[in-house]
Design a protein around this motif. Structure first.
Motif, PDB file in Angstrom:
ATOM      1  N   LEU A  42       0.868  -1.168   0.000  1.00 51.58           N
ATOM      2  CA  LEU A  42       0.000   0.000   0.000  1.00 51.58           C
ATOM      3  C   LEU A  42       0.908   1.222   0.000  1.00 51.58           C
ATOM      4  O   LEU A  42       1.736   1.372   0.894  1.00 51.58           O
ATOM      5  N   VAL A  43       0.787   2.058  -1.014  1.00 56.16           N
ATOM      6  CA  VAL A  43       1.640   3.241  -1.128  1.00 56.16           C
ATOM      7  C   VAL A  43       0.739   4.456  -1.322  1.00 56.16           C
ATOM      8  O   VAL A  43       0.049   4.572  -2.337  1.00 56.16           O
ATOM      9  N   ASP A  44       0.735   5.324  -0.330  1.00 55.08           N
ATOM     10  CA  ASP A  44      -0.123   6.505  -0.349  1.00 55.08           C
ATOM     11  C   ASP A  44      -1.575   6.143  -0.664  1.00 55.08           C
ATOM     12  O   ASP A  44      -2.240   6.811  -1.451  1.00 55.08           O
ATOM     13  N   GLY A  45      -2.053   5.062  -0.049  1.00 54.05           N
ATOM     14  CA  GLY A  45      -3.438   4.652  -0.197  1.00 54.05           C
ATOM     15  C   GLY A  45      -3.737   3.846  -1.441  1.00 54.05           C
ATOM     16  O   GLY A  45      -4.866   3.384  -1.632  1.00 54.05           O
ATOM     17  N   GLU A  46      -2.751   3.642  -2.316  1.00 52.61           N
ATOM     18  CA  GLU A  46      -2.974   2.891  -3.552  1.00 52.61           C
ATOM     19  C   GLU A  46      -2.347   1.509  -3.457  1.00 52.61           C
ATOM     20  O   GLU A  46      -1.239   1.356  -2.941  1.00 52.61           O
ATOM     21  N   LEU A  47      -3.067   0.519  -3.983  1.00 55.26           N
ATOM     22  CA  LEU A  47      -2.540  -0.844  -4.025  1.00 55.26           C
ATOM     23  C   LEU A  47      -1.520  -0.954  -5.149  1.00 55.26           C
ATOM     24  O   LEU A  47      -1.809  -0.617  -6.298  1.00 55.26           O
ATOM     25  N   ILE A  48      -0.319  -1.410  -4.810  1.00 55.66           N
ATOM     26  CA  ILE A  48       0.731  -1.618  -5.801  1.00 55.66           C
ATOM     27  C   ILE A  48       1.015  -3.115  -5.850  1.00 55.66           C
ATOM     28  O   ILE A  48       1.519  -3.688  -4.881  1.00 55.66           O
TER      29      ILE A  48
ATOM     30  N   GLY B  11       4.019  -7.411   6.322  1.00 56.02           N
ATOM     31  CA  GLY B  11       4.269  -6.026   5.979  1.00 56.02           C
ATOM     32  C   GLY B  11       4.830  -5.220   7.134  1.00 56.02           C
ATOM     33  O   GLY B  11       4.779  -5.639   8.285  1.00 56.02           O
ATOM     34  N   VAL B  12       5.353  -4.062   6.783  1.00 60.84           N
ATOM     35  CA  VAL B  12       5.864  -3.100   7.745  1.00 60.84           C
ATOM     36  C   VAL B  12       5.167  -1.781   7.425  1.00 60.84           C
ATOM     37  O   VAL B  12       5.340  -1.240   6.329  1.00 60.84           O
ATOM     38  N   ARG B  13       4.357  -1.304   8.347  1.00 62.67           N
ATOM     39  CA  ARG B  13       3.643  -0.053   8.103  1.00 62.67           C
ATOM     40  C   ARG B  13       4.640   1.096   8.079  1.00 62.67           C
ATOM     41  O   ARG B  13       5.485   1.218   8.952  1.00 62.67           O
ATOM     42  N   SER B  14       4.510   1.938   7.087  1.00 59.40           N
ATOM     43  CA  SER B  14       5.461   3.012   6.879  1.00 59.40           C
ATOM     44  C   SER B  14       4.948   4.325   7.454  1.00 59.40           C
ATOM     45  O   SER B  14       3.757   4.611   7.381  1.00 59.40           O
TER      46      SER B  14
ATOM     47  N   SER C 276       2.216   0.673   3.402  1.00 58.64           N
ATOM     48  CA  SER C 276       2.703  -0.543   4.061  1.00 58.64           C
ATOM     49  C   SER C 276       3.603  -1.277   3.078  1.00 58.64           C
ATOM     50  O   SER C 276       3.189  -1.557   1.952  1.00 58.64           O
ATOM     51  N   ARG C 277       4.813  -1.552   3.480  1.00 62.80           N
ATOM     52  CA  ARG C 277       5.795  -2.237   2.635  1.00 62.80           C
ATOM     53  C   ARG C 277       5.841  -3.714   2.981  1.00 62.80           C
ATOM     54  O   ARG C 277       5.592  -4.109   4.119  1.00 62.80           O
TER      55      ARG C 277
END
Length: 195
Positions: free
Chosen positions: A26-32, A71-74, A83-84
């Motif tokens: 999850l990157v800035d609210g978008e699923l990658i 994951g690791v929440r960023s 979340s990475r």
């Protein structure tokens, strides 16, 4: 007309299921979507997972290495969550056991992993070297490895006063790790995924 993508909150991300086996960051609210990577990518991750487990046992540490497991929440700035999902993570076994009964994400208020590894692919090169390096430093993850089969280098980043000091290792150079000081691996071995 332009299509808009609905941004997800962190809670929505944790519950998200599109019915496929695709794993997402999850990157800035978008699923990658995370690509599967090459066989080499998977081989390096598996090799490091085993090597870190073996080294932890030799040191008498109750640590576990896990690949592609959580994951690791960023703390990434902005309005939306990130979340990475690192390729390999080393953390205390007790912390891993706590994650068995809930979403496998280390949250911002929890103890960070001891070490994380990202194996670089063509699609993640910039993110692994820049974004994740900054995010992992803010999370105070003591050690971050960037394993780059494209440039044939293993970069070990060690947290010092909130920032990573980085040392690059190539070829037969023995990797120096503050987490695993007796580790006997060269960059070449890590990049090959075998001793």
């Amino acid at each position: 007309m332009t299509a808009t993508t609905k941004k997800l909150t962190f809670a929505e991300y944790l519950k998200y299921n599109d019915g496929t086996d695709t794993q997402y960051e999850l990157v800035d609210g978008e699923l990658i979507p995370m690509s599967l990577g090459t066989g080499k990518h998977g081989g390096i991750s598996k090799f490091l997972e085993r090597s870190f487990d073996d080294e932890s046992a030799k040191m008498g540490k109750t640590w576990t290495a896990q690949k592609f497991s959580f994951g690791v929440r960023s703390p990434r700035g902005g309005r939306w969550d990130t979340s990475r999902v690192p390729d390999v993570v080393v953390l205390p076994t007790e912390q891993w056991e706590v994650l068995a009964n809930r979403e496998a994400v280390i949250k911002l208020n929890e103890t960070p992993p001891i070490l994380v590894v990202e194996v670089v692919s063509e699609s993640t090169q910039t993110t692994d070297y820049r974004s994740k390096r900054s995010e992992y430093a803010v999370l105070e993850i003591p050690e971050y490895w960037i394993v780059d089969p494209i440039l044939e280098v293993v970069t070990v980043c060690t947290l010092v006063e909130g920032f990573y000091d980085a040392i690059a290792f190539r070829g037969q150079e023995r990797i120096i790790s503050s987490t695993f000081p007796q580790l006997d691996l060269s960059a070449e071995q890590v990049l090959a995924g075998r001793k």
